[in-house]
Design a protein around this motif. Structure first.
Motif, short mmCIF file in Angstrom:
data_model
loop_
_atom_site.label_atom_id
_atom_site.label_comp_id
_atom_site.label_asym_id
_atom_site.label_seq_id
_atom_site.Cartn_x
_atom_site.Cartn_y
_atom_site.Cartn_z
N ALA A 7 4.92 3.27 0.57
CA ALA A 7 3.75 3.86 -0.09
C ALA A 7 3.39 3.07 -1.35
O ALA A 7 2.21 2.83 -1.63
CB ALA A 7 4.02 5.32 -0.45
N LYS A 10 1.98 -0.35 -0.32
CA LYS A 10 0.60 -0.19 0.15
C LYS A 10 -0.36 -0.06 -1.03
O LYS A 10 -1.44 -0.65 -1.05
CB LYS A 10 0.50 1.02 1.07
CG LYS A 10 -0.89 1.25 1.62
CD LYS A 10 -0.94 2.46 2.53
CE LYS A 10 -2.37 2.64 3.02
NZ LYS A 10 -2.56 3.92 3.68
N LYS A 11 0.04 0.72 -2.03
CA LYS A 11 -0.81 0.89 -3.22
C LYS A 11 -1.01 -0.45 -3.94
O LYS A 11 -2.11 -0.78 -4.35
CB LYS A 11 -0.20 1.93 -4.16
CG LYS A 11 -1.01 2.19 -5.40
CD LYS A 11 -2.35 2.82 -5.07
CE LYS A 11 -3.12 3.17 -6.32
NZ LYS A 11 -4.42 3.74 -6.02
N GLU A 55 5.13 9.14 -5.77
CA GLU A 55 4.97 9.17 -4.32
C GLU A 55 4.48 10.54 -3.87
O GLU A 55 3.61 10.64 -3.02
CB GLU A 55 6.29 8.83 -3.62
CG GLU A 55 6.12 8.82 -2.10
CD GLU A 55 7.41 8.69 -1.33
OE1 GLU A 55 7.40 7.97 -0.34
OE2 GLU A 55 8.42 9.32 -1.72
N ASP A 78 -0.19 11.83 -6.82
CA ASP A 78 0.28 10.93 -5.76
C ASP A 78 -0.47 9.60 -5.82
O ASP A 78 -1.70 9.57 -5.91
CB ASP A 78 0.01 11.53 -4.37
CG ASP A 78 0.61 12.91 -4.17
OD1 ASP A 78 1.22 13.46 -5.10
OD2 ASP A 78 0.44 13.45 -3.07
N GLY A 79 0.30 8.52 -5.76
CA GLY A 79 -0.30 7.19 -5.72
C GLY A 79 -0.65 6.60 -7.07
O GLY A 79 -1.22 5.51 -7.14
#
Length: 182
Positions: A7, A10-11, A55, A78-79
């Motif tokens: 995750a 990907k960010k 996350e 999140d993110g």
């Protein structure tokens, strides 16, 4: 690598493609941490060293004035990356506390290790710059809203920009963030 940092990877690729050797070096410094709702990642007075990629869950960054009134500086969900960034840049004790508002899972990394990585490969500097640019944009927008809009308009904009947080936050915390009384 035993942990799943996909995750976070990907960010980061939203900012720039990641050379595999850079990712492996960066990931070797990541730690997985979990916090229960109400636990603090950082407390006012700490000398922070850590940034947190969220996350799952979300946090508030807040401070308390001498009269005991709380002011919420920011929410991170999140993110997003949270941490008392300014205090780390200045190597000072922080004035803010960061509290988990839900059970939380984060990937933490040492800010000062990150500073050293900036000199190893241009990718680290590029990612750091782009994350800082995003941080500046968010802060500038928040300052603009406080200076240009009344409380009702700030509330309408908060709802429009954060529909998922409306269900997850008590009204008094939204009010503390917007600088209004509930």
């Amino acid at each position: 690598m035993t942990q799943d940092f996909s995750a976070f990877k990907k960010k980061l690729t939203e900012y720039s493609s990641i050379p595999e050797d850079c990712w492996l070096e960066f990931a070797s410094h990541l730690k997985v941490e979990e916090y229960k709702k109400g636990e603090h990642l950082v407390r006012a007075g700490d000398r922070p060293r850590t940034l947190y990629f969220i996350e799952k869950g979300f946090v508030r960054s807040y401070f308390v004035d001498p009269d005991g009134k709380e002011f919420i500086k920011a929410f991170f969900k999140d993110g997003e990356v949270a941490g008392p960034y300014t205090e780390m840049l200045l190597n000072e004790a922080t004035q803010v506390s960061i509290e988990a508002l839900e059970d939380l899972r984060v990937f933490s990394f040492d800010f000062f290790v990150l500073q050293k990585l900036y000199t190893k490969n241009i990718w680290f500097s590029e990612i750091g710059r782009k994350i800082c640019e995003q941080y500046i944009i968010v802060k500038e927008q928040r300052i603009f809203e406080f200076l240009h809009f009344d409380a009702a308009e700030r509330y309408k904009r908060f709802i429009a920009d954060n529909p998922e947080l409306i269900k997850r936050l008590p009204q008094y915390q939204i009010a503390a963030y917007l600088g209004i009384s509930p």
